[in-house]
Design a protein around this motif. Structure first.
Motif, PDB file in Angstrom:
ATOM      1  N   HIS A 188       1.404   3.711  -2.819  1.00  0.00           N
ATOM      2  CA  HIS A 188       0.420   4.741  -3.187  1.00  0.00           C
ATOM      3  C   HIS A 188       0.749   6.123  -2.603  1.00  0.00           C
ATOM      4  O   HIS A 188       0.929   7.075  -3.376  1.00  0.00           O
ATOM      5  CB  HIS A 188      -0.992   4.260  -2.844  1.00  0.00           C
ATOM      6  CG  HIS A 188      -2.034   5.319  -2.891  1.00  0.00           C
ATOM      7  ND1 HIS A 188      -2.409   5.948  -4.067  1.00  0.00           N
ATOM      8  CD2 HIS A 188      -2.782   5.905  -1.914  1.00  0.00           C
ATOM      9  CE1 HIS A 188      -3.344   6.853  -3.806  1.00  0.00           C
ATOM     10  NE2 HIS A 188      -3.581   6.847  -2.511  1.00  0.00           N
ATOM     11  N   ASP A 247      -3.878  12.417  -5.641  1.00  0.00           N
ATOM     12  CA  ASP A 247      -4.476  11.152  -5.195  1.00  0.00           C
ATOM     13  C   ASP A 247      -5.409  10.594  -6.274  1.00  0.00           C
ATOM     14  O   ASP A 247      -5.335   9.405  -6.636  1.00  0.00           O
ATOM     15  CB  ASP A 247      -5.248  11.429  -3.895  1.00  0.00           C
ATOM     16  CG  ASP A 247      -5.823  10.189  -3.237  1.00  0.00           C
ATOM     17  OD1 ASP A 247      -5.194   9.121  -3.288  1.00  0.00           O
ATOM     18  OD2 ASP A 247      -6.920  10.312  -2.634  1.00  0.00           O
ATOM     19  N   TYR A 297       0.814  -1.215   0.000  1.00  0.00           N
ATOM     20  CA  TYR A 297       0.000   0.000   0.000  1.00  0.00           C
ATOM     21  C   TYR A 297       0.849   1.268   0.000  1.00  0.00           C
ATOM     22  O   TYR A 297       0.484   2.282  -0.612  1.00  0.00           O
ATOM     23  CB  TYR A 297      -0.950   0.010   1.212  1.00  0.00           C
ATOM     24  CG  TYR A 297      -2.005   1.049   1.055  1.00  0.00           C
ATOM     25  CD1 TYR A 297      -3.185   0.785   0.376  1.00  0.00           C
ATOM     26  CD2 TYR A 297      -1.787   2.354   1.516  1.00  0.00           C
ATOM     27  CE1 TYR A 297      -4.123   1.760   0.175  1.00  0.00           C
ATOM     28  CE2 TYR A 297      -2.725   3.341   1.315  1.00  0.00           C
ATOM     29  CZ  TYR A 297      -3.890   3.040   0.648  1.00  0.00           C
ATOM     30  OH  TYR A 297      -4.827   4.020   0.438  1.00  0.00           O
ATOM     31  N   HIS A 320      -1.489  10.921   3.734  1.00  0.00           N
ATOM     32  CA  HIS A 320      -2.889  11.249   3.457  1.00  0.00           C
ATOM     33  C   HIS A 320      -3.883  10.123   3.723  1.00  0.00           C
ATOM     34  O   HIS A 320      -5.053  10.393   3.978  1.00  0.00           O
ATOM     35  CB  HIS A 320      -3.061  11.796   2.027  1.00  0.00           C
ATOM     36  CG  HIS A 320      -3.171  10.753   0.957  1.00  0.00           C
ATOM     37  ND1 HIS A 320      -2.075  10.217   0.319  1.00  0.00           N
ATOM     38  CD2 HIS A 320      -4.255  10.129   0.420  1.00  0.00           C
ATOM     39  CE1 HIS A 320      -2.483   9.332  -0.574  1.00  0.00           C
ATOM     40  NE2 HIS A 320      -3.796   9.244  -0.532  1.00  0.00           N
ATOM     41  N   ASP A 321      -3.458   8.869   3.679  1.00  0.00           N
ATOM     42  CA  ASP A 321      -4.396   7.765   3.938  1.00  0.00           C
ATOM     43  C   ASP A 321      -4.191   7.095   5.293  1.00  0.00           C
ATOM     44  O   ASP A 321      -4.833   6.079   5.572  1.00  0.00           O
ATOM     45  CB  ASP A 321      -4.294   6.713   2.821  1.00  0.00           C
ATOM     46  CG  ASP A 321      -5.125   7.092   1.588  1.00  0.00           C
ATOM     47  OD1 ASP A 321      -6.197   7.717   1.757  1.00  0.00           O
ATOM     48  OD2 ASP A 321      -4.703   6.756   0.465  1.00  0.00           O
ATOM     49  N   ASN A 349      -4.957   7.111  -8.476  1.00  0.00           N
ATOM     50  CA  ASN A 349      -5.971   6.047  -8.433  1.00  0.00           C
ATOM     51  C   ASN A 349      -6.596   5.789  -9.807  1.00  0.00           C
ATOM     52  O   ASN A 349      -6.862   4.640 -10.168  1.00  0.00           O
ATOM     53  CB  ASN A 349      -7.056   6.382  -7.403  1.00  0.00           C
ATOM     54  CG  ASN A 349      -6.567   6.163  -5.986  1.00  0.00           C
ATOM     55  OD1 ASN A 349      -5.676   5.352  -5.746  1.00  0.00           O
ATOM     56  ND2 ASN A 349      -7.122   6.898  -5.030  1.00  0.00           N
TER      57      ASN A 349
HETATM   58 ZN    ZN Z   1      -5.102   7.859  -1.476  1.00  0.00          ZN
END
Ligand code: ZN
Ligand code: NDP
Length: 180
Positions: free
Chosen positions: A36, A123, A33, A62-63, A127
């Motif tokens: 990302h 972001d 992950y 950010h996540d 994605n």
């Molecule tokens: Zn994100």
């Protein structure tokens, strides 16, 4: 001064790597992950020519609040109030139903701060490129299509923020949203 900037960036990358350690992306390779948030920060510097330290740190983080046990207070303790505020702005309220969260992303995009808009643009670009590359396991073509249409609405409310990123988003949206 350079020393503290380098240290600040690495501290965020390290924090995010630890927090996301057991998570994978929704692709067939089960990409770690952490690729990302690092990729989002890289889009900002490499493509968006954004070098604002707060933005890059927030991109790396950010996540963490949305997708791990990290709290906003924890972000503030480690990285300060400014970064907390940006991360807060890009974090969905997990207590709300999914459809409502998606609706609110469109609404909130419009009134977000400039720095939060930059993180959101990068972001979304990351994605959408992921989705264009490969459909996540278990996703129907309809779900992919809905995602592109929703992302177009979010991006529509982020405009006037970064010309390069918006142009690249327009191109990926154009390639993947077909009329009729
Ligand atoms: Zn994100
Ligand atoms: P999700 O929000 O569940 O997943 C998309 C998110 O996953 C991205 O925004 C991204 O978020 C992250 N992500 C991780 N790996 C990838 C990858 N390889 N490619 C792209 N994104 C990745 O998806 P939806 O937005 O589709 O789901 C929510 C909505 O869809 C709800 O309204 C739900 O009701 C509906 N739904 C529809 C279905 C259908 O078949 N039409 C089925 C199930 C749900 P991040 O930046 O945070 O990593």
């Amino acid at each position: 001064r350079d020393d503290s900037i380098v240290a600040a960036i690495i501290k965020c990358a390290n924090f995010a790597a630890i927090k996301h350690a057991n998570q994978r992306r929704k692709d067939s390779e089960k990409t770690p992950y952490i690729n990302h948030p690092i990729g989002v920060a890289n889009i900002l510097t490499d493509e968006g020519h954004v070098y604002d330290l707060d933005v890059i740190q927030a991109a790396l983080l950010h996540d963490t609040v949305e997708d791990t046990d990290t709290t906003l207070d924890e972000i503030e303790r480690h990285f300060g109030k400014t970064i907390r505020t940006i991360v807060d702005e890009v974090t969905d309220d997990k207590n709300l139903p999914k459809a409502e969260r998606k609706r609110l992303q469109v609404v909130h995009a419009k009134t977000s701060s400039h720095n939060a808009k930059l993180v959101k643009l990068a972001d979304k670009l990351y994605n959408l490129r992921d989705l264009e590359r490969e459909t996540p396991e278990g996703w129907t073509p309809e779900r992919v299509k809905e995602y592109f249409l929703w992302a177009r609405d979010v991006v529509g409310n982020l405009r006037g923020t970064n010309d390069v990123l918006e142009q690249k988003l327009d191109e990926v949206l154009e390639r993947n949203i077909h009329k009729n």
